[in-house]
Motif scaffolding. Structure first.
Motif, PDB file in Angstrom:
ATOM      1  N   ASP A   1       0.795  -1.230   0.000  1.00 48.17           N
ATOM      2  CA  ASP A   1       0.000   0.000   0.000  1.00 48.17           C
ATOM      3  C   ASP A   1       0.827   1.280   0.000  1.00 48.17           C
ATOM      4  O   ASP A   1       0.281   2.367   0.144  1.00 48.17           O
ATOM      5  CB  ASP A   1      -0.981   0.035   1.180  1.00 48.17           C
ATOM      6  N   ILE A   2       2.151   1.182  -0.144  1.00 49.47           N
ATOM      7  CA  ILE A   2       2.968   2.395  -0.265  1.00 49.47           C
ATOM      8  C   ILE A   2       3.388   2.475  -1.724  1.00 49.47           C
ATOM      9  O   ILE A   2       3.952   1.514  -2.254  1.00 49.47           O
ATOM     10  CB  ILE A   2       4.205   2.316   0.640  1.00 49.47           C
ATOM     11  N   GLU A   3       3.104   3.596  -2.377  1.00 49.47           N
ATOM     12  CA  GLU A   3       3.416   3.675  -3.807  1.00 49.47           C
ATOM     13  C   GLU A   3       4.926   3.758  -4.005  1.00 49.47           C
ATOM     14  O   GLU A   3       5.613   4.527  -3.342  1.00 49.47           O
ATOM     15  CB  GLU A   3       2.737   4.891  -4.435  1.00 49.47           C
ATOM     16  N   VAL A   4       5.445   2.921  -4.907  1.00 49.62           N
ATOM     17  CA  VAL A   4       6.888   2.893  -5.188  1.00 49.62           C
ATOM     18  C   VAL A   4       7.075   2.932  -6.695  1.00 49.62           C
ATOM     19  O   VAL A   4       6.117   2.833  -7.455  1.00 49.62           O
ATOM     20  CB  VAL A   4       7.554   1.620  -4.614  1.00 49.62           C
ATOM     21  N   THR A   5       8.332   3.086  -7.128  1.00 50.43           N
ATOM     22  CA  THR A   5       8.585   3.117  -8.569  1.00 50.43           C
ATOM     23  C   THR A   5       9.253   1.847  -9.058  1.00 50.43           C
ATOM     24  O   THR A   5       9.326   1.614 -10.243  1.00 50.43           O
ATOM     25  CB  THR A   5       9.474   4.307  -8.936  1.00 50.43           C
ATOM     26  N   SER A   6       9.784   1.021  -8.128  1.00 52.19           N
ATOM     27  CA  SER A   6      10.310  -0.271  -8.577  1.00 52.19           C
ATOM     28  C   SER A   6      10.099  -1.283  -7.466  1.00 52.19           C
ATOM     29  O   SER A   6      10.051  -0.921  -6.294  1.00 52.19           O
ATOM     30  CB  SER A   6      11.789  -0.162  -8.926  1.00 52.19           C
ATOM     31  N   ILE A   7       9.972  -2.551  -7.865  1.00 51.52           N
ATOM     32  CA  ILE A   7       9.713  -3.594  -6.880  1.00 51.52           C
ATOM     33  C   ILE A   7      10.699  -4.726  -7.085  1.00 51.52           C
ATOM     34  O   ILE A   7      11.199  -4.943  -8.187  1.00 51.52           O
ATOM     35  CB  ILE A   7       8.271  -4.134  -7.009  1.00 51.52           C
ATOM     36  N   GLY A   8      10.986  -5.443  -5.999  1.00 51.86           N
ATOM     37  CA  GLY A   8      11.957  -6.528  -6.060  1.00 51.86           C
ATOM     38  C   GLY A   8      11.385  -7.782  -5.430  1.00 51.86           C
ATOM     39  O   GLY A   8      10.272  -7.776  -4.919  1.00 51.86           O
ATOM     40  N   PRO A   9      12.145  -8.883  -5.459  1.00 51.69           N
ATOM     41  CA  PRO A   9      11.630 -10.168  -5.007  1.00 51.69           C
ATOM     42  C   PRO A   9      11.272 -10.181  -3.528  1.00 51.69           C
ATOM     43  O   PRO A   9      11.919  -9.512  -2.724  1.00 51.69           O
ATOM     44  CB  PRO A   9      12.775 -11.136  -5.296  1.00 51.69           C
ATOM     45  N   GLY A  10      10.221 -10.933  -3.198  1.00 55.48           N
ATOM     46  CA  GLY A  10       9.811 -11.055  -1.803  1.00 55.48           C
ATOM     47  C   GLY A  10       8.795 -10.020  -1.392  1.00 55.48           C
ATOM     48  O   GLY A  10       8.218 -10.114  -0.326  1.00 55.48           O
ATOM     49  N   GLU A  11       8.549  -9.020  -2.231  1.00 55.03           N
ATOM     50  CA  GLU A  11       7.603  -7.983  -1.820  1.00 55.03           C
ATOM     51  C   GLU A  11       6.182  -8.378  -2.202  1.00 55.03           C
ATOM     52  O   GLU A  11       5.941  -8.968  -3.232  1.00 55.03           O
ATOM     53  CB  GLU A  11       7.958  -6.652  -2.496  1.00 55.03           C
ATOM     54  N   ASN A  12       5.263  -7.988  -1.341  1.00 54.61           N
ATOM     55  CA  ASN A  12       3.853  -8.206  -1.630  1.00 54.61           C
ATOM     56  C   ASN A  12       3.353  -6.947  -2.303  1.00 54.61           C
ATOM     57  O   ASN A  12       3.331  -5.883  -1.695  1.00 54.61           O
ATOM     58  CB  ASN A  12       3.096  -8.430  -0.332  1.00 54.61           C
ATOM     59  N   VAL A  13       2.941  -7.039  -3.545  1.00 50.26           N
ATOM     60  CA  VAL A  13       2.724  -5.821  -4.322  1.00 50.26           C
ATOM     61  C   VAL A  13       1.353  -5.801  -4.978  1.00 50.26           C
ATOM     62  O   VAL A  13       0.684  -6.823  -5.111  1.00 50.26           O
ATOM     63  CB  VAL A  13       3.793  -5.685  -5.437  1.00 50.26           C
ATOM     64  N   LYS A  14       0.977  -4.588  -5.359  1.00 43.49           N
ATOM     65  CA  LYS A  14      -0.154  -4.408  -6.260  1.00 43.49           C
ATOM     66  C   LYS A  14       0.401  -3.711  -7.489  1.00 43.49           C
ATOM     67  O   LYS A  14       1.177  -2.768  -7.363  1.00 43.49           O
ATOM     68  CB  LYS A  14      -1.218  -3.510  -5.632  1.00 43.49           C
ATOM     69  N   VAL A  15       0.008  -4.186  -8.661  1.00 42.40           N
ATOM     70  CA  VAL A  15       0.511  -3.621  -9.907  1.00 42.40           C
ATOM     71  C   VAL A  15      -0.672  -3.175 -10.733  1.00 42.40           C
ATOM     72  O   VAL A  15      -1.572  -3.976 -11.008  1.00 42.40           O
ATOM     73  CB  VAL A  15       1.306  -4.681 -10.698  1.00 42.40           C
ATOM     74  N   LYS A  16      -0.665  -1.892 -11.126  1.00 43.55           N
ATOM     75  CA  LYS A  16      -1.731  -1.431 -12.015  1.00 43.55           C
ATOM     76  C   LYS A  16      -1.217  -1.504 -13.440  1.00 43.55           C
ATOM     77  O   LYS A  16      -0.150  -0.992 -13.745  1.00 43.55           O
ATOM     78  CB  LYS A  16      -2.128  -0.002 -11.658  1.00 43.55           C
ATOM     79  N   LEU A  17      -1.997  -2.156 -14.318  1.00 49.27           N
ATOM     80  CA  LEU A  17      -1.534  -2.401 -15.680  1.00 49.27           C
ATOM     81  C   LEU A  17      -2.369  -1.652 -16.699  1.00 49.27           C
ATOM     82  O   LEU A  17      -3.561  -1.418 -16.493  1.00 49.27           O
ATOM     83  CB  LEU A  17      -1.645  -3.890 -16.004  1.00 49.27           C
ATOM     84  N   LYS A  18      -1.718  -1.287 -17.798  1.00 48.89           N
ATOM     85  CA  LYS A  18      -2.430  -0.769 -18.971  1.00 48.89           C
ATOM     86  C   LYS A  18      -2.403  -1.867 -20.026  1.00 48.89           C
ATOM     87  O   LYS A  18      -1.437  -2.606 -20.130  1.00 48.89           O
ATOM     88  CB  LYS A  18      -1.697   0.441 -19.543  1.00 48.89           C
ATOM     89  N   GLY A  19      -3.451  -1.932 -20.817  1.00 48.52           N
ATOM     90  CA  GLY A  19      -3.420  -2.830 -21.967  1.00 48.52           C
ATOM     91  C   GLY A  19      -4.087  -4.160 -21.726  1.00 48.52           C
ATOM     92  O   GLY A  19      -3.907  -5.088 -22.510  1.00 48.52           O
ATOM     93  N   ILE A  20      -4.841  -4.293 -20.623  1.00 49.98           N
ATOM     94  CA  ILE A  20      -5.580  -5.549 -20.430  1.00 49.98           C
ATOM     95  C   ILE A  20      -6.794  -5.257 -19.564  1.00 49.98           C
ATOM     96  O   ILE A  20      -6.748  -4.378 -18.703  1.00 49.98           O
ATOM     97  CB  ILE A  20      -4.691  -6.629 -19.786  1.00 49.98           C
TER      98      ILE A  20
END
Length: 607
Positions: free
Chosen positions: A461-480
């Motif tokens: 829930d903290i907005e970031v610009t890059s993510i790495g392994p082991g993190e629990n993330v939400k990704v917003k996608l364009k194109g689907i």
């Protein structure tokens, strides 16, 4: 808006700037000095200037407002503000269309100024507001902001550079904040009503993740339903059904931090009807916490056949959890009262089973007495007057001291999708298994091979610009579209997409199954976050458990406690990897009739 004048007076100002600046485009000092004497005080506003005001005032301003509206129609929206500017070069961009190919009504300024100087053409109101935004965003510019008029005419080249600097600075800053702490995902498993959600809620309240007021509110609401001992679990059981019944259904998520690590809590359901949800939760975890109730009668039902304590421990091991912490909970209960005999009895009964699963008490298994309701033994050690016999670390001290996990930082990006929802675009949730990705990069969504672009990223829930392994993330996608994604799809690198297939060879251990398993047997397979119906196509050979030798002849059937290599066919195409290549994507469980029948690993993907 500033109270010094309506927007049209700015525009008049702008015309003056345009004329003065155009006379001598190189001499910057004259530009500044002529401007700063009698300029209107400029207060940046972050919305579209009210064009109604302009159009009523004077013909020039109405023409100008028309040109503004054409500009804002041409140019995209910046960060949801109404400014029609995309990047710093937007100033030049928004000024230049009027110089090269003027709109139907040429504005007053561009007729007076000589054509070849695009940087000094009077800016429209919306383009300076964006500039003001930029000026506010750039740290280097803070001392100049005091002289408010300077922003009005930073030449567009400089402005472009400044705004190009911003994106360069941001990722570095964000990465520093997120890479200091190691991310660890903790799943709470165990029999229904062992106290998993309560321990999770208690940890969040002790680490200050849930404030006192919210907990008081939960306590009040729980008391109204005469369920006051449940209020802590409400921090994780958020929906109404879960609260009414006191049973977790979906995997609850929350996070807390210690000095060294960032923990994500995954609160799995204990009820046997919701085991598939629990498997999805365990697939994301690095550390499992097996909660055992010490209360008389509850431990026995949880641990006997048909109880969830055994099944969950086994599923956690299959899902690839590296370390297991067994919490003997409810030690404060009147039937237990921090009794060492009861604690040892619970531990000694379950230890052989956990050893059989492959957990090693020396390395990756630890036992602790705690009380989730009172919070003893979770953050601080249990005080001596309550419990004289246990002097080990508390739960949070223990998991904070665990050795760090080895992560695949450098490999291709892989993230199995656990859940998805619609929110101004398609948002996928999951745990990054390997590799890194950043905002704006292009990825594949397998098995459909849909090409998508990363629009926004959140790590817990903290907005970031890059993510790495082991993190629990939400990704917003364009194109689907959201309906084209289902849990179990995998977001991966375009250069090395993950293997997909529907027929594969696997080594399978039959855990409990009353009858025999032959070719043609069907079950549900859970692999990473996907659940897919599968049938056994052929049995290839049996494997001797002790020696590991393979049988020469093909077996006609396999029964309980045997290990076999079999060819399995899925109903649809799924994402999977051979276990050797990437363990997390190559292990699976087979379930049938609400029971876990077998566990296995993928040896090779056939087609």
């Amino acid at each position: 808006m500033s109270n010094n004048g309506a927007p049209d007076s700015w525009e008049a100002q702008a015309d003056v700037i345009g004329e003065q600046g155009a006379k001598d485009s190189n001499d910057v000092s004259t530009k500044f000095s002529t401007l700063n004497v009698n300029a209107v005080e400029f207060v940046p506003s972050f919305c579209i200037p009210s064009q109604g005001d302009d159009s009523t005032d004077s013909p020039t301003s109405s023409q100008k407002s028309e040109s503004e509206s054409t500009n804002s129609a041409e140019s995209p929206v910046l960060n949801g503000c109404g400014d029609g500017v995309e990047s710093g070069d937007g100033r030049a961009a928004s000024a230049s269309p009027r110089v090269e190919e003027p709109p139907p009504v040429p504005p007053a300024a561009s007729t007076e100024t000589p054509v070849p100087v695009p940087s000094d053409v009077s800016p429209t109101a919306d383009s300076w507001e964006a500039e003001a935004d930029d000026a506010l965003l750039t740290p280097e510019d803070t001392n100049e902001v005091e002289e408010e008029e300077l922003e009005q005419q930073v030449p567009s080249t400089e402005d472009g550079e400044i705004s190009k600097k911003i994106p360069k600075k941001k990722p570095v800053r964000v990465e520093d904040t997120r890479s200091k702490k190691e991310h660890v995902n903790v799943v709470f498993i165990g029999h229904v009503d062992a106290g998993k959600s309560t321990i999770g809620g208690q940890i969040m309240s002790l680490t200050g993740m849930v404030d006192k007021r919210t907990l008081d509110k939960y306590e009040r609401e729980a008391r109204e339903k005469s369920r006051e001992s449940w209020y802590l679990s409400w921090a994780l059981d958020t929906n109404q059904e879960e609260r009414d019944k006191g049973k977790t259904v979906e995997v609850g998520r929350a996070y807390f931090e210690t000095e060294k690590k960032h923990f994500t809590i995954l609160d799995a359901p204990g009820h046997k009807s919701f085991v598939p949800n629990m498997i999805g939760g365990a697939a994301q975890a690095d550390l499992a916490v097996l909660v055992i109730s010490a209360r008389k009668g509850e431990f026995e039902t949880g641990f006997d056949r048909g109880g969830q304590t055994r099944e969950h421990a086994m599923l956690a091991k299959t899902a690839g959890v590296k370390h297991l912490v067994a919490l003997v909970n409810k030690m404060d209960d009147p039937t237990v009262n921090w009794d060492e005999k009861r604690y040892n009895e619970c531990r000694d009964k379950i230890l052989p089973y956990l050893k059989k699963l492959g957990f090693n008490p020396a390395k990756d298994l630890s036992f602790l007495p705690v009380s989730g309701q009172t919070g003893q033994g979770l953050l601080e050690r249990v005080s001596e007057e309550i419990c004289t016999w246990y002097r080990g670390p508390s739960f949070i001290q223990l998991i904070d001291e665990l050795p760090s996990l080895n992560r695949k930082m450098d490999g291709p990006f892989i993230m199995p999708v656990v859940d998805k929802y619609k929110d101004m675009g398609t948002v996928l949730m999951g745990k990054v298994e390997a590799g890194t990705t950043r905002k704006g990069s292009t990825l594949f969504l397998m098995p459909n091979r849909a090409q998508v672009t990363v629009d926004q990223l959140w790590s817990d829930d903290i907005e970031v610009t890059s993510i790495g392994p082991g993190e629990n993330v939400k990704v917003k996608l364009k194109g689907i579209e959201e309906e084209d994604v289902s849990p179990g799809f995998v977001l991966c690198d375009t250069a090395e997409p993950i293997t997909t297939g529907r027929v594969f060879d696997a080594q399978v251990v039959i855990l409990e199954h009353k009858s025999i398993i032959c070719a043609g047997y069907s079950a549900v397979m859970h692999i990473h976050c996907a659940a897919e119906e599968v049938t056994v196509k052929a049995l290839i050979c049996l494997v001797d458990k002790k020696t590991g030798e393979k049988s020469k002849t093909r077996p006609r059937f396999v029964k309980q406690d045997q290990v076999a290599i079999m060819r399995i066919e899925c109903a649809g195409i799924i994402c999977l990897e051979p276990f050797k290549k990437f363990a997390q994507m190559g292990r699976f469980t087979l379930r049938d009739e609400n029971k876990t029948i077998a566990i296995g690993k993928v040896l090779k993907v056939v087609e």
